[in-house]
Design a protein around this motif. Structure first.
Motif, PDB file in Angstrom:
ATOM      1  N   PRO A 194      -1.403   4.307  -5.473  1.00 52.93           N
ATOM      2  CA  PRO A 194      -2.421   3.467  -4.207  1.00 52.93           C
ATOM      3  C   PRO A 194      -3.420   4.151  -4.255  1.00 52.93           C
ATOM      4  CG  PRO A 194      -0.857   4.531  -2.453  1.00 52.93           C
ATOM      5  CD  PRO A 194      -0.298   4.804  -4.033  1.00 52.93           C
ATOM      6  N   THR A 195      -4.847   3.325  -4.034  1.00 54.15           N
ATOM      7  CA  THR A 195      -5.951   4.302  -3.877  1.00 54.15           C
ATOM      8  C   THR A 195      -6.014   4.530  -2.865  1.00 54.15           C
ATOM      9  OG1 THR A 195      -7.512   1.918  -3.808  1.00 54.15           O
ATOM     10  CG2 THR A 195      -7.123   3.211  -5.965  1.00 54.15           C
ATOM     11  N   PRO A 196      -7.402   5.440  -2.107  1.00 55.87           N
ATOM     12  CA  PRO A 196      -7.703   4.974  -0.908  1.00 55.87           C
ATOM     13  C   PRO A 196      -8.427   3.765  -0.325  1.00 55.87           C
ATOM     14  CG  PRO A 196      -9.001   6.942  -1.623  1.00 55.87           C
ATOM     15  CD  PRO A 196      -8.394   5.984  -3.378  1.00 55.87           C
ATOM     16  N   TYR A 197      -7.730   3.157  -0.892  1.00 58.62           N
ATOM     17  CA  TYR A 197      -8.583   0.964  -0.487  1.00 58.62           C
ATOM     18  C   TYR A 197      -7.974   1.117  -0.381  1.00 58.62           C
ATOM     19  CZ  TYR A 197     -12.914   3.596  -2.572  1.00 58.62           C
ATOM     20  OH  TYR A 197     -14.201   4.201  -2.933  1.00 58.62           O
ATOM     21  N   HIS A 198      -5.954   1.033  -1.072  1.00 63.36           N
ATOM     22  CA  HIS A 198      -4.929   0.485  -0.411  1.00 63.36           C
ATOM     23  C   HIS A 198      -4.324   0.383   1.233  1.00 63.36           C
ATOM     24  CE1 HIS A 198      -4.772   0.600  -4.611  1.00 63.36           C
ATOM     25  NE2 HIS A 198      -4.185  -0.960  -4.520  1.00 63.36           N
ATOM     26  N   SER A 203       4.346  -3.092   2.675  1.00 63.84           N
ATOM     27  CA  SER A 203       6.502  -2.995   1.869  1.00 63.84           C
ATOM     28  C   SER A 203       5.586  -3.170   0.719  1.00 63.84           C
ATOM     29  CB  SER A 203       7.067  -3.783   2.379  1.00 63.84           C
ATOM     30  OG  SER A 203       6.561  -4.888   2.366  1.00 63.84           O
ATOM     31  N   TYR A 204       4.406  -3.346   0.067  1.00 59.84           N
ATOM     32  CA  TYR A 204       4.948  -2.625  -1.090  1.00 59.84           C
ATOM     33  C   TYR A 204       5.873  -1.299  -1.958  1.00 59.84           C
ATOM     34  CZ  TYR A 204       0.190  -0.284  -1.174  1.00 59.84           C
ATOM     35  OH  TYR A 204      -0.637   0.096  -1.478  1.00 59.84           O
ATOM     36  N   LEU A 205       4.853  -0.592  -1.106  1.00 58.81           N
ATOM     37  CA  LEU A 205       4.897   0.856  -1.364  1.00 58.81           C
ATOM     38  C   LEU A 205       6.956   0.970  -1.511  1.00 58.81           C
ATOM     39  CD1 LEU A 205       2.393   2.482   0.306  1.00 58.81           C
ATOM     40  CD2 LEU A 205       2.653   2.749  -2.113  1.00 58.81           C
ATOM     41  N   ASP A 206       7.387   0.595  -0.840  1.00 62.31           N
ATOM     42  CA  ASP A 206       9.080   0.658  -1.046  1.00 62.31           C
ATOM     43  C   ASP A 206       9.644   0.565  -2.328  1.00 62.31           C
ATOM     44  OD1 ASP A 206       8.533   0.643   2.093  1.00 62.31           O
ATOM     45  OD2 ASP A 206       9.792  -1.100   2.453  1.00 62.31           O
ATOM     46  N   ALA A 207       9.090  -0.475  -2.972  1.00 59.17           N
ATOM     47  CA  ALA A 207       9.319  -0.580  -4.388  1.00 59.17           C
ATOM     48  C   ALA A 207       8.599   0.062  -5.587  1.00 59.17           C
ATOM     49  CB  ALA A 207       8.356  -2.294  -4.594  1.00 59.17           C
ATOM     50  N   LEU A 208       7.883   0.931  -5.365  1.00 58.26           N
ATOM     51  CA  LEU A 208       7.197   2.618  -5.482  1.00 58.26           C
ATOM     52  C   LEU A 208       7.627   3.834  -5.327  1.00 58.26           C
ATOM     53  CD1 LEU A 208       3.783   0.885  -5.610  1.00 58.26           C
ATOM     54  CD2 LEU A 208       5.711   0.905  -7.685  1.00 58.26           C
ATOM     55  N   TRP A 211       5.995   6.390  -5.006  1.00 57.58           N
ATOM     56  CA  TRP A 211       4.818   6.820  -4.420  1.00 57.58           C
ATOM     57  C   TRP A 211       5.112   6.353  -3.000  1.00 57.58           C
ATOM     58  CZ3 TRP A 211       0.533   8.666  -7.484  1.00 57.58           C
ATOM     59  CH2 TRP A 211       1.098   8.384  -8.199  1.00 57.58           C
ATOM     60  N   ARG A 212       6.444   5.922  -2.833  1.00 57.84           N
ATOM     61  CA  ARG A 212       7.283   6.132  -1.175  1.00 57.84           C
ATOM     62  C   ARG A 212       6.355   6.851  -0.508  1.00 57.84           C
ATOM     63  NH1 ARG A 212      12.539   4.793  -1.586  1.00 57.84           N
ATOM     64  NH2 ARG A 212      11.964   2.652  -3.284  1.00 57.84           N
ATOM     65  N   HIS A 213       6.182   7.985  -0.667  1.00 62.39           N
ATOM     66  CA  HIS A 213       6.122   9.453   0.837  1.00 62.39           C
ATOM     67  C   HIS A 213       4.670   9.028   1.112  1.00 62.39           C
ATOM     68  CE1 HIS A 213       4.226  10.751  -2.680  1.00 62.39           C
ATOM     69  NE2 HIS A 213       4.042  11.283  -2.603  1.00 62.39           N
ATOM     70  N   LEU A 214       3.722   8.178   0.300  1.00 61.41           N
ATOM     71  CA  LEU A 214       2.881   7.935   1.005  1.00 61.41           C
ATOM     72  C   LEU A 214       2.378   7.019   1.951  1.00 61.41           C
ATOM     73  CD1 LEU A 214       0.406   8.169  -2.368  1.00 61.41           C
ATOM     74  CD2 LEU A 214       0.838   9.680  -0.752  1.00 61.41           C
TER      75      LEU A 214
END
Length: 236
Positions: A194-198, A203-208, A211-214
């Motif tokens: 993700p960028t600073p604009y995300h 919950s889309y981060l749960d599937a990554l 990058w989930r730590h962000l």
């Protein structure tokens, strides 16, 4: 497929039952996006005949929508836009962020409305505003339909500008997807994160896993509620 044009029925009803003279239609765009702000438009139209083809912005082609927005900017009595940033969405939750954006839009109008017509069934604005919620108001109410088109065109333009101005956003296809889920957006998130604009509480981060730590945990009371638009996951 033809659609029934919006009318002033709700505006007339509010005028007759409450005495309100200035009525703003309010609609939002960007609720279900993964990136970018949520944008709210407040539009005051009066009871004049609207431009031809006015309806819910989602039912209008991008080309006609842009043309109609130009017509509406000249036709409406007044309008204003308010935004809540991804950071504010992450901190407050979507309901509170929508209220913040709506208040910013309403406060930016040259004259404070006596009443507000809010698209949907949930009143996220609340007191001290006099609110009438209307399901599918962006299809049935002239003022809400106008707000729908103006909000959609402005936010889409903002996201396209972001893609053009920011090198890190170029791969996400914001000019086409406006920050909403899409195959291009999904692939870019998997590769670049993700960028600073995300929105980092989504919950889309749960599937990554990489990058989930962000992912951010919301701290406001409203943060605990699931927001049907923005909280949808995505099968990566």
């Amino acid at each position: 497929m033809p659609y029934e044009p919006p009318t002033h029925t709700v505006e007339r009803s509010i005028r007759a039952t409450t005495g309100a003279k200035i009525i703003a239609g309010v609609d939002e765009v960007g609720r279900g996006a993964w990136a970018g702000p949520v944008t709210v438009c407040a539009a005051v139209t009066g009871l004049r005949r609207p431009p031809a083809g006015l309806t819910d912005s989602k039912l209008i082609s991008p080309k006609r929508r842009a043309e109609l927005a130009v017509e509406l900017e000249k036709w409406v009595a007044s309008h204003a836009l308010g935004h809540a940033s991804p950071e504010e969405i992450d901190e407050l939750g979507m309901t509170a962020a929508l209220r913040l954006a709506a208040i910013r839009a309403l406060d930016a109008l040259p004259v404070r409305p006596d009443a507000v017509i809010l698209d949907g069934k949930h009143d996220y604005l609340g007191r001290p505003w006099q609110v009438r919620t209307v399901i599918k108001g962006d299809q049935s109410c002239v003022a809400v339909a106008a707000a729908s088109v103006l909000a959609k065109v402005r936010r889409d333009a903002m996201m396209a500008e972001l893609e053009g101005e920011s090198a890190e956003c170029a791969v996400f296809g914001f000019g086409d997807n406006a920050g909403y889920p899409s195959p291009v957006h999904k692939a870019a998130l998997r590769e670049w994160g993700p960028t600073p604009y995300h929105r980092l509480s989504w919950s889309y981060l749960d599937a990554l896993p990489q990058w989930r730590h962000l992912k951010k945990v919301r701290i406001s009371p409203e943060a605990a509620e699931l927001e049907s638009g923005g909280q949808l996951g995505f099968d990566f």
